[in-house]
Design a protein around this motif. Sequence first.
Motif, PDB file in Angstrom:
ATOM      1  N   VAL A   1       0.863  -5.582  -6.180  1.00 19.79           N
ATOM      2  CA  VAL A   1       1.852  -4.466  -5.384  1.00 19.79           C
ATOM      3  C   VAL A   1       0.998  -3.631  -5.633  1.00 19.79           C
ATOM      4  O   VAL A   1       0.726  -3.279  -6.638  1.00 19.79           O
TER       5      VAL A   1
ATOM      6  N   CYS B   1       0.891   0.203  -5.279  1.00 21.44           N
ATOM      7  CA  CYS B   1       1.894   1.132  -5.933  1.00 21.44           C
ATOM      8  C   CYS B   1       1.759   2.633  -5.263  1.00 21.44           C
ATOM      9  O   CYS B   1       2.217   3.583  -6.026  1.00 21.44           O
TER      10      CYS B   1
ATOM     11  N   GLY C   1       3.999  -1.013  -1.564  1.00 22.97           N
ATOM     12  CA  GLY C   1       4.676  -0.409  -2.276  1.00 22.97           C
ATOM     13  C   GLY C   1       4.295   1.454  -2.937  1.00 22.97           C
ATOM     14  O   GLY C   1       3.143   1.364  -2.368  1.00 22.97           O
TER      15      GLY C   1
ATOM     16  N   LEU D   1      11.265   2.850  -6.975  1.00 19.67           N
ATOM     17  CA  LEU D   1      10.125   1.613  -6.117  1.00 19.67           C
ATOM     18  C   LEU D   1      10.341   0.818  -4.909  1.00 19.67           C
ATOM     19  O   LEU D   1      11.364  -0.084  -5.113  1.00 19.67           O
ATOM     20  N   TYR D   2       9.459   1.319  -4.007  1.00 17.94           N
ATOM     21  CA  TYR D   2      10.128   0.931  -2.577  1.00 17.94           C
ATOM     22  C   TYR D   2       8.707  -0.256  -1.850  1.00 17.94           C
ATOM     23  O   TYR D   2       7.943   0.110  -3.444  1.00 17.94           O
ATOM     24  N   ILE D   3       9.606  -1.670  -1.660  1.00 20.05           N
ATOM     25  CA  ILE D   3       8.213  -2.102  -1.386  1.00 20.05           C
ATOM     26  C   ILE D   3       8.437  -2.707  -0.080  1.00 20.05           C
ATOM     27  O   ILE D   3       9.669  -3.333   0.064  1.00 20.05           O
TER      28      ILE D   3
ATOM     29  N   ASP E   1       7.624  -8.025   2.013  1.00 17.00           N
ATOM     30  CA  ASP E   1       7.774  -8.362   1.052  1.00 17.00           C
ATOM     31  C   ASP E   1       9.244  -9.900   1.496  1.00 17.00           C
ATOM     32  O   ASP E   1      10.460  -9.926   0.800  1.00 17.00           O
TER      33      ASP E   1
ATOM     34  N   SER F   1       9.400  -9.471  -6.041  1.00 17.74           N
ATOM     35  CA  SER F   1       9.524  -7.990  -6.000  1.00 17.74           C
ATOM     36  C   SER F   1      10.542  -8.048  -6.896  1.00 17.74           C
ATOM     37  O   SER F   1      11.283  -7.189  -7.948  1.00 17.74           O
TER      38      SER F   1
ATOM     39  N   VAL G   1      14.311  -1.826  -7.700  1.00 11.46           N
ATOM     40  CA  VAL G   1      13.051  -1.558  -6.983  1.00 11.46           C
ATOM     41  C   VAL G   1      14.140  -1.421  -5.630  1.00 11.46           C
ATOM     42  O   VAL G   1      15.269  -2.201  -5.472  1.00 11.46           O
TER      43      VAL G   1
ATOM     44  N   ARG H   1      13.919  -2.709  -1.996  1.00 11.61           N
ATOM     45  CA  ARG H   1      13.084  -2.817  -0.342  1.00 11.61           C
ATOM     46  C   ARG H   1      13.206  -2.525   0.649  1.00 11.61           C
ATOM     47  O   ARG H   1      14.182  -2.538   1.257  1.00 11.61           O
TER      48      ARG H   1
ATOM     49  N   ALA I   1       6.242   1.265   3.679  1.00  8.95           N
ATOM     50  CA  ALA I   1       6.290   1.575   1.818  1.00  8.95           C
ATOM     51  C   ALA I   1       5.032   2.899   1.875  1.00  8.95           C
ATOM     52  O   ALA I   1       5.231   3.652   1.689  1.00  8.95           O
TER      53      ALA I   1
END
Length: 278
Positions: free
Chosen positions: A91, A93, A118, A134-136, A139, A144, A154, A156, A164
């Motif tokens: 990931v 970030c 991320g 934490l935006y992901i 996925d 995650s 988190v 998503r 993201a």
Amino acid sequence: MATIAIIGAGAMGSGIGRQLAEGGASVLTYLEGRSPGTHERARAAGMEPASLEDIIGAEIVLSIVPPAEAIGVAERLSAAIGERPSPVTFVDCNAISPKTMNAVAAAFRPGQANVLDGSIIGLPPQPGKAGPKLYISGDRADKSAVLAAHGLHVRRIEGAVGAASALKMCYAGINKGMTGLGTAMLLAAIGSGADQSLKREMAESVPDLDRKLSSAIPDMYAKAYRWVAEMEEIAAFLGEDDPASQIFRGMAGLFQKMAEDRAGGGELADQLDALLGR
């Protein structure tokens, strides 16, 4: 107990590491070539120094480094993975544009990694306070979930790799851009003798903005050197055809000036602090 690896043990990386460790995870980090202060920060956060070979064996690997280092981290991990039969979940970030995020993903050969996009929004985790989000994106397999299970907030979001990063560029452009704009105009007011009148008018007519800048500007000084590359990433995200990209190239120059001011003794910062009542 899940094993989670973090590349980057700065304020955010070590804060995330502490949060995961307190959530029951075993947290590894790569510290080769890092300063004694970074080693101590990682140790205090409950992170265990590890080789790249151990890092790629973790359930999930997070890259939390300055934007300019993002591609290099992916390249080093790709070299360490080599012909490993099972892919690493990786990931990124970092505060990078979707274009740079795609370059990060392209650093891995096919089959080497499940690359997720991320973006971290918020301040480093602190005891007794909610940590950042934490935006992901990208996925589909919910890789995650292990991060959420060990204490991270988190979220998503829909979209493939790049979504993201786009969110981060837009949010940082507004949030840090406002700090930069306030810094630029307050310095201009100081230089022209309009500073006290401007500060009074802001306190009367836009008190919320006045309070925000009074906190955000002093908080920026120590981070300005990191924000330079982030502003350049936002400019690249907007593209050459968008005149607004020039705003963020200018912001990069402003934060470079503030970084140099800090290194040179902080004369501009002292003037701003005096005006802001710090």
